[in-house]
Design a protein around this motif. Structure first.
Motif, PDB file in Angstrom:
ATOM      1  N   ASP A   1      83.411   7.829  26.382  1.00  0.00           N
ATOM      2  CA  ASP A   1      83.104   9.295  26.592  1.00  0.00           C
ATOM      3  C   ASP A   1      83.682  10.781  25.479  1.00  0.00           C
TER       4      ASP A   1
ATOM      5  N   LEU B   1      86.970  12.867  26.683  1.00  0.00           N
ATOM      6  CA  LEU B   1      88.279  11.879  26.599  1.00  0.00           C
ATOM      7  C   LEU B   1      88.825  11.350  25.400  1.00  0.00           C
TER       8      LEU B   1
ATOM      9  N   ALA C   1      86.253   3.539  27.801  1.00  0.00           N
ATOM     10  CA  ALA C   1      86.877   2.916  27.550  1.00  0.00           C
ATOM     11  C   ALA C   1      87.655   2.715  28.990  1.00  0.00           C
TER      12      ALA C   1
ATOM     13  N   LYS D   1      95.745   3.388  23.449  1.00  0.00           N
ATOM     14  CA  LYS D   1      96.191   3.744  21.687  1.00  0.00           C
ATOM     15  C   LYS D   1      97.440   2.904  21.979  1.00  0.00           C
TER      16      LYS D   1
ATOM     17  N   SER E   1      92.353  -1.444  21.836  1.00  0.00           N
ATOM     18  CA  SER E   1      93.452  -2.368  24.045  1.00  0.00           C
ATOM     19  C   SER E   1      93.749  -1.457  24.528  1.00  0.00           C
TER      20      SER E   1
HETATM   21  C1  LIG Z   1      90.602   7.617  20.667  1.00  0.00           C
HETATM   22  S1  LIG Z   1      90.959   7.050  21.382  1.00  0.00           S
HETATM   23  C2  LIG Z   1      88.918   6.939  22.207  1.00  0.00           C
HETATM   24  C3  LIG Z   1      88.632   6.576  23.831  1.00  0.00           C
HETATM   25  C4  LIG Z   1      87.222   6.903  24.042  1.00  0.00           C
HETATM   26  N1  LIG Z   1      86.321   8.764  24.410  1.00  0.00           N
HETATM   27  C5  LIG Z   1      86.607   7.152  25.441  1.00  0.00           C
HETATM   28  O1  LIG Z   1      85.978   7.639  26.414  1.00  0.00           O
HETATM   29  O2  LIG Z   1      87.567   5.568  26.289  1.00  0.00           O
HETATM   30  C6  LIG Z   1      90.761   4.824  21.302  1.00  0.00           C
HETATM   31  C7  LIG Z   1      91.381   4.203  22.490  1.00  0.00           C
HETATM   32  O3  LIG Z   1      90.645   3.624  23.440  1.00  0.00           O
HETATM   33  C8  LIG Z   1      90.668   2.567  23.796  1.00  0.00           C
HETATM   34  N2  LIG Z   1      89.391   1.636  23.663  1.00  0.00           N
HETATM   35  C9  LIG Z   1      88.708   2.099  22.962  1.00  0.00           C
HETATM   36  N3  LIG Z   1      87.089   0.734  23.673  1.00  0.00           N
HETATM   37  C10 LIG Z   1      87.887  -0.173  23.813  1.00  0.00           C
HETATM   38  C11 LIG Z   1      87.818  -0.810  24.182  1.00  0.00           C
HETATM   39  N4  LIG Z   1      85.915  -1.168  24.412  1.00  0.00           N
HETATM   40  N5  LIG Z   1      87.935  -2.197  24.808  1.00  0.00           N
HETATM   41  C12 LIG Z   1      89.453  -1.078  25.311  1.00  0.00           C
HETATM   42  N6  LIG Z   1      89.858  -0.554  24.543  1.00  0.00           N
HETATM   43  C13 LIG Z   1      89.447   0.277  24.242  1.00  0.00           C
HETATM   44  C14 LIG Z   1      91.461   2.161  22.988  1.00  0.00           C
HETATM   45  O4  LIG Z   1      92.641   2.697  23.501  1.00  0.00           O
HETATM   46  C15 LIG Z   1      91.761   2.987  22.043  1.00  0.00           C
HETATM   47  O5  LIG Z   1      92.851   3.183  21.212  1.00  0.00           O
END
Ligand SMILES: C[S@@+](CC[C@H](N)C(=O)[O-])C[C@H]1O[C@@H](n2cnc3c(N)ncnc32)[C@H](O)[C@@H]1O
Length: 245
Positions: free
Chosen positions: A113, A116, A141, A186, A234
């Motif tokens: 999203d 987020l 995620a 993260k 993760s």
């Molecule tokens: C910068 S944030 C982005 C979050 C994203 N905008 C959301 O709505 O979930 C990046 C973090 O999301 C998580 N993440 C994103 N995609 C993922 C996935 N397919 N599986 C596990 N963790 C994921 C990890 O913790 C990663 O470090």
């Protein structure tokens, strides 16, 4: 903007956690119709949001690839991080604005999203008062992770806490002690610090580790069984109360 030209619209599209089938119908439609498509990525990677878009990206589209000046998670309190990232986002916003001023719509892709922990927010902050914007929400995620792990997370009046693993150990422990359920994002090189905080908060035994949720390489396990480094994609889940019926 030349006289008589109407500015373009900025659409920020949530692309979901990885499986292209988890993109919304609306995001897919706008993506297919967009003449200019932008996304963020590491300098040495194609970009997660771009990969999810796959061949929905029109071959005729102009593309803007915004490569981060850093490749690891750095505390947002670090002054060097703040200065370089602000300059980077200024430049991204300027490139998007150039197209909007020429009357061309721009789609900015974002994993999960957009609002987020999404980089697109920094472009939105810089442009939303000057240009029309559409925000298309995406499946996060964390939703992808708890669905992949098949773990119900919050029941009844459980409080869910979403915690960036970049916090220091004391702050992590404090939040983990308070919340009924928690999601820790993260991870990467923060994994061992997060593990210690979970132990200190008495939450380690319930913690689930999920990697690359909804993607072909997806895996999940008890955190206690997870060895080795954690990739960027993760999450750790701490489900709330057990099976309330
Ligand atoms: C910068 S944030 C982005 C979050 C994203 N905008 C959301 O709505 O979930 C990046 C973090 O999301 C998580 N993440 C994103 N995609 C993922 C996935 N397919 N599986 C596990 N963790 C994921 C990890 O913790 C990663 O470090």
């Amino acid at each position: 903007m030349t006289q008589g030209t109407q500015a373009g619209r900025l659409s920020i599209l949530g692309m979901g956690p990885g499986d292209p089938e988890l993109m919304t119908v609306k995001a897919a439609r706008i993506l297919r119709e967009s003449p200019v498509i932008a996304w963020f990525c590491r300098h040495d990677r194609p970009g997660h949001a771009r990969q999810i878009a796959g061949d929905l990206l029109p071959p005729t589209a102009t593309t803007l690839r915004f490569a981060y000046p850093f490749t690891t998670e750095i505390a947002v309190s670090d002054p060097a991080y703040l200065v370089r990232m602000a300059a980077f986002y200024d430049d991204c916003a300027r490139q998007v604005a150039d197209h909007l001023l020429a009357g061309t719509d721009v789609a900015l892709l974002c994993e999960g999203d957009p609002f987020l922990f999404g980089s697109a927010m920094y472009v939105f902050d810089r442009l939303h008062e000057r240009f029309a914007c559409t925000i298309v929400p995406g499946i996060t995620a964390m939703s992808g992770c708890w669905s992949a792990a098949q773990r119900p997370m919050v029941h009844g009046d459980d409080v869910l806490c979403v915690i960036p693993g970049t916090l220091d150990e004391a702050a992590l422990t404090q939040w983990l002690e308070q919340a009924n359920a928690a999601v820790i994002m993260k991870l990467g090189r923060n994994l061992e610090k997060v593990r210690r905080a979970l132990r200190a908060a008495g939450r380690e035994a319930r913690a689930i580790y999920v990697e690359r949720a909804t993607q072909p390489q997806q895996r999940s396990m008890k955190l206690a069984d997870m060895t080795g480094p954690a990739p960027y994609f993760s999450i750790i889940l701490v489900p709330g109360r057990e099976g309330a019926r």
